[in-house]
Design a protein around this motif. Structure first.
Motif, PDB file in Angstrom:
ATOM      1  N   ASN A  53       0.799  -1.228   0.000  1.00 14.67           N
ATOM      2  CA  ASN A  53       0.000   0.000   0.000  1.00 14.67           C
ATOM      3  C   ASN A  53       0.836   1.285   0.000  1.00 14.67           C
ATOM      4  OD1 ASN A  53      -2.995  -0.621   0.168  1.00 14.67           O
ATOM      5  ND2 ASN A  53      -2.178  -1.996   1.727  1.00 14.67           N
ATOM      6  N   ALA A  56       0.123   3.657  -3.128  1.00 13.41           N
ATOM      7  CA  ALA A  56      -1.217   4.257  -3.129  1.00 13.41           C
ATOM      8  C   ALA A  56      -1.341   5.361  -2.075  1.00 13.41           C
ATOM      9  CB  ALA A  56      -2.267   3.181  -2.885  1.00 13.41           C
ATOM     10  N   GLU A  64      -4.788   2.703  -7.517  1.00 14.24           N
ATOM     11  CA  GLU A  64      -5.016   1.661  -6.520  1.00 14.24           C
ATOM     12  C   GLU A  64      -5.905   2.135  -5.371  1.00 14.24           C
ATOM     13  OE1 GLU A  64      -1.448  -0.218  -5.158  1.00 14.24           O
ATOM     14  OE2 GLU A  64      -0.652  -0.475  -7.182  1.00 14.24           O
ATOM     15  N   ARG A  65      -6.093   3.455  -5.276  1.00 16.83           N
ATOM     16  CA  ARG A  65      -6.970   3.968  -4.217  1.00 16.83           C
ATOM     17  C   ARG A  65      -8.428   3.584  -4.437  1.00 16.83           C
ATOM     18  NH1 ARG A  65      -5.475   9.418  -1.120  1.00 16.83           N
ATOM     19  NH2 ARG A  65      -3.255   9.059  -0.823  1.00 16.83           N
ATOM     20  N   ASP A  69      -8.628  -3.074   0.226  1.00 12.17           N
ATOM     21  CA  ASP A  69      -7.820  -4.215   0.658  1.00 12.17           C
ATOM     22  C   ASP A  69      -8.464  -4.818   1.891  1.00 12.17           C
ATOM     23  OD1 ASP A  69      -5.474  -4.221  -1.122  1.00 12.17           O
ATOM     24  OD2 ASP A  69      -5.142  -2.222  -0.300  1.00 12.17           O
ATOM     25  N   TYR A  83      -2.491  -2.643  10.282  1.00 11.73           N
ATOM     26  CA  TYR A  83      -3.064  -1.384   9.790  1.00 11.73           C
ATOM     27  C   TYR A  83      -2.556  -0.181  10.565  1.00 11.73           C
ATOM     28  CZ  TYR A  83      -7.008  -1.822  13.215  1.00 11.73           C
ATOM     29  OH  TYR A  83      -7.805  -1.938  14.320  1.00 11.73           O
ATOM     30  N   LEU A  86       0.577   0.829   8.708  1.00 13.32           N
ATOM     31  CA  LEU A  86       0.248   1.601   7.510  1.00 13.32           C
ATOM     32  C   LEU A  86      -0.251   2.997   7.885  1.00 13.32           C
ATOM     33  CD1 LEU A  86       0.034   1.605   4.434  1.00 13.32           C
ATOM     34  CD2 LEU A  86      -2.304   0.742   4.671  1.00 13.32           C
ATOM     35  N   THR A  90       1.182   6.618   6.736  1.00 15.37           N
ATOM     36  CA  THR A  90       0.261   7.580   6.131  1.00 15.37           C
ATOM     37  C   THR A  90       0.355   8.933   6.807  1.00 15.37           C
ATOM     38  OG1 THR A  90      -1.263   5.777   5.610  1.00 15.37           O
ATOM     39  CG2 THR A  90      -2.165   7.995   5.577  1.00 15.37           C
ATOM     40  N   LEU A 320      -6.448   7.540   4.301  1.00 15.10           N
ATOM     41  CA  LEU A 320      -6.654   6.128   4.605  1.00 15.10           C
ATOM     42  C   LEU A 320      -7.910   5.975   5.446  1.00 15.10           C
ATOM     43  CD1 LEU A 320      -5.608   3.148   4.753  1.00 15.10           C
ATOM     44  CD2 LEU A 320      -4.292   3.831   6.769  1.00 15.10           C
TER      45      LEU A 320
END
Length: 336
Positions: A53, A56, A64-65, A69, A83, A86, A90, A320
């Motif tokens: 990710n 994106a 890819e957004r 997922d 997450y 990620l 972000t 996100l």
């Protein structure tokens, strides 16, 4: 993607703060100091999820957004860390993309839950990460900006207050009323039991020792109790990095959340019913026109109260969106 210097820097910072947060969390569990905890490691699926990710998240125009997922793994398998890793990338990436300026503010990560109990359970884990990010920012504000990393809790009125309140308003559900009425029991003004950084139980300080701006055991109404502009929480452990005037980066009053626009917001799906009715909710999605350092962001819903420097382009929408516990949206426990 990691060949790009900016992406690599964000990835490195995200890994560093995730490791610090993990040590903070596992230390009390293992009855060790954070520096005695073994170096945390990614599980293969966690690292794969973060890596797939990166592009994106780094590029707001990435195709890819458009793809959702799905992380599907047994309870206790490590989905939350995946997450959150990620999310850390972000949050840092937005700051680097805008050189830490006002444009890098606003809600970058939105996490939605179906049940309030689950929301409060995850608040502690996400708050530890945000504390680590905020300390990282303080070490290098030139890189990560002057605006603090904060986490917001956006749930129903029974969980957190909608308004700060003021003297004489007769609002029993305001933050002011809750703080002043609280006498040290379990029903805290906002639902946080322990300091997410050091684990100390909150709210047990002697009420006699509080300063005028402090109403009850670490729950502070600032600048005063008559016309508060903020509700802040500080740890009673004086050795903690978030004690005294260095309060926890936590926002849990709707009125304050719409002004501060925390970078990470944890919400329940029912709050989204407010979107057509409460104009200030638009600010969470970038509809702002002015920014005032240290105070917050202002938009059309604030009318003549707007202050600070103009932001002609507004802010970016969330980078996100995480829908946790997807299987609970429908069914007997669901909120559909």
């Amino acid at each position: 993607a990691l060949a790009d210097d900016q992406i690599r820097d964000a990835f490195a910072i995200a890994n560093r703060v995730m490791a610090i947060a993990a040590r903070r969390r596992f230390g009390p569990m293992q009855q060790k100091r954070p520096d005695e905890v073994a170096p945390p490691k990614w599980r293969p699926f966690q690292l794969a999820f973060v890596l797939m990710n990166l592009r994106a998240i780094a590029d707001p125009n990435c195709s890819e957004r458009q793809t959702v997922d799905l992380l599907f793994f047994p309870t206790g398998g490590g989905k939350t860390e995946a997450y959150l890793g990620l999310a850390a990338f972000t949050l840092v990436m937005r700051r680097l993309r805008h050189d830490g300026g006002p444009q890098s503010g606003g809600m970058s990560v939105l996490m939605r839950y179906t049940l309030r109990l689950l929301t409060l359970d995850q608040l502690g884990r996400a708050s530890t990460l945000i504390c680590a990010l905020e300390l990282e920012r303080r070490k290098n504000p030139k890189l990560l900006g002057q605006w603090p990393f904060e986490i917001g809790l956006w749930v129903g009125q029974s969980g957190t207050p909608n308004k700060l309140g003021h003297k004489g308003d007769n609002d029993d559900n305001s933050a002011r009323s809750r703080v002043l009425a609280w006498s040290g029991g379990d029903n805290k003004p906002i639902p946080i039991d322990n300091c997410p950084w050091c684990g100390t139980e909150l709210g047990k300080a002697s009420l006699k020792d509080e300063r005028p701006a402090v109403a009850r055991g670490g729950f502070r109404l600032l600048p005063d109790t008559d016309q508060p502009k903020e509700l802040r929480v500080c740890c009673r452990n004086r050795q903690c990095r978030f004690s005294g005037d260095s309060t926890l980066p936590l926002v849990a009053v709707d009125e304050m959340l719409y002004r501060r626009l925390p970078a990470f917001v944890i919400a329940t799906v029912d709050k989204f019913a407010a979107l057509p009715w409460v104009g200030a909710t638009g600010k969470l999605f970038g509809r702002v026109s002015h920014a005032q350092p240290g105070t917050g962001f202002f938009g059309p819903s604030d009318g003549s109260d707007q202050a600070g420097g103009p932001l002609p382009q507004g802010l970016e929408p969330p980078d996100l969106i995480i829908q946790d516990e997807l299987h609970l949206i429908s069914g007997p426990l669901g909120s559909m």
